[in-house]
Design a protein around this motif. Structure first.
Motif, mmCIF file in Angstrom:
data_model
loop_
_atom_site.group_PDB
_atom_site.id
_atom_site.type_symbol
_atom_site.label_atom_id
_atom_site.label_comp_id
_atom_site.label_asym_id
_atom_site.label_seq_id
_atom_site.Cartn_x
_atom_site.Cartn_y
_atom_site.Cartn_z
ATOM 1 N N ILE A 137 5.313 -6.717 -1.779
ATOM 2 C CA ILE A 137 6.316 -5.282 -1.364
ATOM 3 C C ILE A 137 5.605 -4.223 -2.077
ATOM 4 C CG2 ILE A 137 8.057 -7.043 -1.123
ATOM 5 C CD1 ILE A 137 8.830 -6.228 -3.892
ATOM 6 N N LYS A 138 5.953 -3.004 -1.464
ATOM 7 C CA LYS A 138 5.526 -1.840 -1.922
ATOM 8 C C LYS A 138 6.552 -1.129 -2.973
ATOM 9 C CE LYS A 138 4.274 2.629 -0.406
ATOM 10 N NZ LYS A 138 4.158 3.656 0.797
ATOM 11 N N ASP A 139 6.028 -1.344 -4.293
ATOM 12 C CA ASP A 139 7.059 -0.797 -5.229
ATOM 13 C C ASP A 139 6.524 0.421 -5.801
ATOM 14 O OD1 ASP A 139 9.083 -0.594 -7.203
ATOM 15 O OD2 ASP A 139 8.407 -2.245 -8.510
ATOM 16 N N GLU A 140 6.933 1.624 -5.874
ATOM 17 C CA GLU A 140 6.245 2.774 -6.182
ATOM 18 C C GLU A 140 6.332 2.958 -7.580
ATOM 19 O OE1 GLU A 140 7.642 6.118 -3.912
ATOM 20 O OE2 GLU A 140 6.942 5.324 -1.972
ATOM 21 N N ASN A 141 7.489 2.103 -8.460
ATOM 22 C CA ASN A 141 7.299 2.271 -9.785
ATOM 23 C C ASN A 141 6.499 1.664 -10.448
ATOM 24 O OD1 ASN A 141 9.796 4.245 -9.521
ATOM 25 N ND2 ASN A 141 11.194 2.234 -9.132
ATOM 26 N N ASN A 142 5.956 0.554 -10.055
ATOM 27 C CA ASN A 142 4.992 -0.249 -10.256
ATOM 28 C C ASN A 142 3.390 0.056 -10.213
ATOM 29 O OD1 ASN A 142 4.123 -2.666 -12.245
ATOM 30 N ND2 ASN A 142 4.441 -3.904 -10.337
ATOM 31 N N VAL A 143 3.195 1.265 -9.843
ATOM 32 C CA VAL A 143 1.818 1.795 -9.527
ATOM 33 C C VAL A 143 1.357 2.519 -10.692
ATOM 34 C CG1 VAL A 143 0.460 3.565 -8.083
ATOM 35 C CG2 VAL A 143 2.469 2.169 -7.226
ATOM 36 N N LYS A 144 0.004 2.060 -11.201
ATOM 37 C CA LYS A 144 -0.571 2.726 -12.294
ATOM 38 C C LYS A 144 -1.859 3.459 -11.734
ATOM 39 C CE LYS A 144 0.624 -0.871 -15.360
ATOM 40 N NZ LYS A 144 0.245 -1.746 -16.289
ATOM 41 N N VAL A 145 -2.084 4.743 -12.245
ATOM 42 C CA VAL A 145 -3.032 5.445 -11.759
ATOM 43 C C VAL A 145 -4.268 5.113 -12.637
ATOM 44 C CG1 VAL A 145 -4.189 7.759 -11.336
ATOM 45 C CG2 VAL A 145 -1.704 7.036 -10.766
ATOM 46 N N VAL A 146 -5.462 4.920 -12.219
ATOM 47 C CA VAL A 146 -6.799 4.787 -12.978
ATOM 48 C C VAL A 146 -7.394 6.218 -12.822
ATOM 49 C CG1 VAL A 146 -8.532 3.324 -13.250
ATOM 50 C CG2 VAL A 146 -6.544 2.283 -12.812
ATOM 51 N N GLN A 147 -8.009 6.722 -13.908
ATOM 52 C CA GLN A 147 -8.705 7.970 -13.708
ATOM 53 C C GLN A 147 -10.273 7.477 -14.073
ATOM 54 O OE1 GLN A 147 -7.260 10.769 -16.026
ATOM 55 N NE2 GLN A 147 -5.345 10.976 -14.863
ATOM 56 N N GLN A 148 -11.174 8.154 -13.343
ATOM 57 C CA GLN A 148 -12.464 7.864 -13.592
ATOM 58 C C GLN A 148 -13.031 8.938 -15.065
ATOM 59 O OE1 GLN A 148 -14.829 8.424 -10.013
ATOM 60 N NE2 GLN A 148 -14.423 6.401 -9.383
ATOM 61 N N LYS A 149 -13.825 8.435 -15.594
ATOM 62 C CA LYS A 149 -14.515 9.117 -16.712
ATOM 63 C C LYS A 149 -15.651 9.988 -16.509
ATOM 64 C CE LYS A 149 -12.636 6.328 -20.211
ATOM 65 N NZ LYS A 149 -12.797 5.250 -21.475
ATOM 66 N N ILE A 190 -3.163 -3.557 7.488
ATOM 67 C CA ILE A 190 -3.332 -4.024 6.081
ATOM 68 C C ILE A 190 -1.926 -3.936 5.516
ATOM 69 C CG2 ILE A 190 -4.010 -3.521 3.739
ATOM 70 C CD1 ILE A 190 -6.555 -2.485 4.817
ATOM 71 N N PHE A 191 -0.917 -3.001 5.529
ATOM 72 C CA PHE A 191 0.308 -3.245 5.189
ATOM 73 C C PHE A 191 1.182 -4.218 5.843
ATOM 74 C CE2 PHE A 191 4.549 -1.374 4.873
ATOM 75 C CZ PHE A 191 4.873 -1.339 3.546
ATOM 76 N N ALA A 192 0.739 -4.404 7.166
ATOM 77 C CA ALA A 192 1.720 -5.522 8.043
ATOM 78 C C ALA A 192 1.227 -6.875 7.305
ATOM 79 C CB ALA A 192 1.480 -5.657 9.436
ATOM 80 N N LYS A 193 -0.159 -7.168 7.027
ATOM 81 C CA LYS A 193 -0.620 -8.521 6.442
ATOM 82 C C LYS A 193 -0.208 -8.551 4.998
ATOM 83 C CE LYS A 193 -3.275 -10.307 9.528
ATOM 84 N NZ LYS A 193 -3.338 -11.793 9.768
ATOM 85 N N ALA A 194 -0.081 -7.650 4.301
ATOM 86 C CA ALA A 194 0.582 -7.674 3.027
ATOM 87 C C ALA A 194 1.944 -8.084 2.804
ATOM 88 C CB ALA A 194 0.410 -6.220 2.101
ATOM 89 N N LYS A 195 2.613 -7.502 3.750
ATOM 90 C CA LYS A 195 4.284 -7.810 4.047
ATOM 91 C C LYS A 195 4.509 -9.461 4.370
ATOM 92 C CE LYS A 195 6.832 -3.705 4.933
ATOM 93 N NZ LYS A 195 7.792 -3.224 5.981
#
Length: 121
Positions: free
Chosen positions: A109-121, A99-104
């Protein structure tokens, strides 16, 4: 005397012949089976034939049912093999590295600064 002896012997022969004829006339035919026994025998033979036919037809139906069951079981086994092959393909195609190879390839690109965490309620 010879005439008298001859007459006596002829009379005895006639009596014997008459008694033999009487015995023949009185003789009653004895049958091996009575009519009632014959009817019972015929009914019994009919029941045996019917039972044999019934058993044979039941066995043939059972054979056909088993034959169909084996055919369905064979189809189920084939479908299980296909499902297992497809499951293996799914596990291979859903691996993280692929999956990572297909995404590239698509320009992601993988940007760790642009990751948002979604929490379940």
């Amino acid at each position: 005397m010879s005439n008298l002896a001859r007459k006596v012997s002829e009379q005895q022969q006639q009596q014997v012949e008459q008694s033999v004829q009487n015995k023949r006339q009185v003789k009653i035919k004895k049958y091996w089976l009575t009519p009632g026994e014959k009817i019972i025998g015929v009914v019994f033979a009919g029941m045996v034939c019917f039972g044999a036919t019934h058993i044979i037809s039941t066995q043939s139906k059972l054979y056909e049912a088993n034959k169909q069951l084996q055919m369905v079981q064979g189809k189920i086994n084939e479908q299980e093999k296909v499902n297992e092959d497809l499951q293996v393909q799914v596990s291979q195609l859903s691996s993280y590295d692929r999956i990572f190879a297909k995404a590239k390839e698509m320009g992601l690109i993988k940007d760790e600064n642009n990751v948002k965490v979604v929490q379940q309620k």
